[in-house]
Design a protein around this motif. Structure first.
Motif, PDB file in Angstrom:
ATOM      1  N   SER A   8       0.833  -1.194   0.000  1.00  0.00           N
ATOM      2  CA  SER A   8       0.000   0.000   0.000  1.00  0.00           C
ATOM      3  C   SER A   8       0.872   1.250   0.000  1.00  0.00           C
ATOM      4  O   SER A   8       1.879   1.310   0.692  1.00  0.00           O
ATOM      5  CB  SER A   8      -0.897  -0.003   1.238  1.00  0.00           C
ATOM      6  N   PRO A   9       0.458   2.275  -0.770  1.00  0.00           N
ATOM      7  CA  PRO A   9       1.238   3.513  -0.763  1.00  0.00           C
ATOM      8  C   PRO A   9       1.100   4.234   0.571  1.00  0.00           C
ATOM      9  O   PRO A   9       0.180   3.975   1.343  1.00  0.00           O
ATOM     10  CB  PRO A   9       0.611   4.333  -1.898  1.00  0.00           C
ATOM     11  N   SER A  10       1.981   5.153   0.819  1.00  0.00           N
ATOM     12  CA  SER A  10       1.958   5.958   2.029  1.00  0.00           C
ATOM     13  C   SER A  10       0.648   6.739   2.092  1.00  0.00           C
ATOM     14  O   SER A  10       0.095   7.131   1.059  1.00  0.00           O
ATOM     15  CB  SER A  10       3.135   6.929   2.013  1.00  0.00           C
ATOM     16  N   TYR A  11       0.146   6.969   3.307  1.00  0.00           N
ATOM     17  CA  TYR A  11      -1.082   7.756   3.458  1.00  0.00           C
ATOM     18  C   TYR A  11      -0.946   9.132   2.807  1.00  0.00           C
ATOM     19  O   TYR A  11      -1.932   9.721   2.378  1.00  0.00           O
ATOM     20  CB  TYR A  11      -1.433   7.935   4.931  1.00  0.00           C
ATOM     21  N   ASP A  12       0.262   9.658   2.727  1.00  0.00           N
ATOM     22  CA  ASP A  12       0.477  10.969   2.107  1.00  0.00           C
ATOM     23  C   ASP A  12       0.067  10.976   0.637  1.00  0.00           C
ATOM     24  O   ASP A  12      -0.269  12.020   0.091  1.00  0.00           O
ATOM     25  CB  ASP A  12       1.944  11.384   2.232  1.00  0.00           C
ATOM     26  N   GLU A  13       0.076   9.800   0.003  1.00  0.00           N
ATOM     27  CA  GLU A  13      -0.281   9.699  -1.408  1.00  0.00           C
ATOM     28  C   GLU A  13      -1.777   9.444  -1.615  1.00  0.00           C
ATOM     29  O   GLU A  13      -2.250   9.488  -2.741  1.00  0.00           O
ATOM     30  CB  GLU A  13       0.526   8.575  -2.059  1.00  0.00           C
ATOM     31  N   TRP A  14      -2.519   9.183  -0.551  1.00  0.00           N
ATOM     32  CA  TRP A  14      -3.952   8.922  -0.657  1.00  0.00           C
ATOM     33  C   TRP A  14      -4.711  10.240  -0.797  1.00  0.00           C
ATOM     34  O   TRP A  14      -4.288  11.271  -0.299  1.00  0.00           O
ATOM     35  CB  TRP A  14      -4.454   8.201   0.585  1.00  0.00           C
ATOM     36  N   THR A  15      -5.893  10.177  -1.422  1.00  0.00           N
ATOM     37  CA  THR A  15      -6.765  11.345  -1.485  1.00  0.00           C
ATOM     38  C   THR A  15      -7.521  11.455  -0.163  1.00  0.00           C
ATOM     39  O   THR A  15      -7.596  10.489   0.612  1.00  0.00           O
ATOM     40  CB  THR A  15      -7.786  11.225  -2.623  1.00  0.00           C
ATOM     41  N   VAL A  16      -8.120  12.622   0.071  1.00  0.00           N
ATOM     42  CA  VAL A  16      -8.899  12.823   1.294  1.00  0.00           C
ATOM     43  C   VAL A  16     -10.071  11.840   1.327  1.00  0.00           C
ATOM     44  O   VAL A  16     -10.385  11.270   2.380  1.00  0.00           O
ATOM     45  CB  VAL A  16      -9.391  14.288   1.403  1.00  0.00           C
TER      46      VAL A  16
END
Length: 89
Positions: free
Chosen positions: A51-59
């Motif tokens: 899974s990508p870092s939460y920083d790369e997720w959208t709101v």
């Protein structure tokens, strides 16, 4: 520090206590302690997904994940607050 009784569902009480002392939640500590008891402590950290870092997720993605974990107040949180709440859960 006095020993806490995590209950019969926690398989590795020593690891649970260490995780709680580090400031982790009861739920997170129990999940990690039980995962470690099923295999080995060294294998637990390596088993994670891609899974990508939460920083790369959208709101929206962060709110959806927060809803899955039933995090209170998620609808009014901004991205940084959501990331912080998810990391502390």
């Amino acid at each position: 520090m006095p020993q806490r009784d995590p209950g019969p569902s926690v398989k590795d009480k020593e690891l649970y206590e260490k995780l709680r002392d580090e400031g982790n939640s009861k739920e997170k500590s129990a999940r990690i302690a039980n995962a470690a008891a099923d295999t080995s402590r060294s294998a637990v950290g390596r088993r994670g997904g891609k899974s990508p870092s939460y920083d790369e997720w959208t709101v929206d993605e962060l709110r959806e994940r927060a809803a899955e974990l039933d995090i209170d107040g998620r609808s009014s949180m901004n991205k940084n607050e959501l990331i912080d709440a998810l990391r502390k859960h």
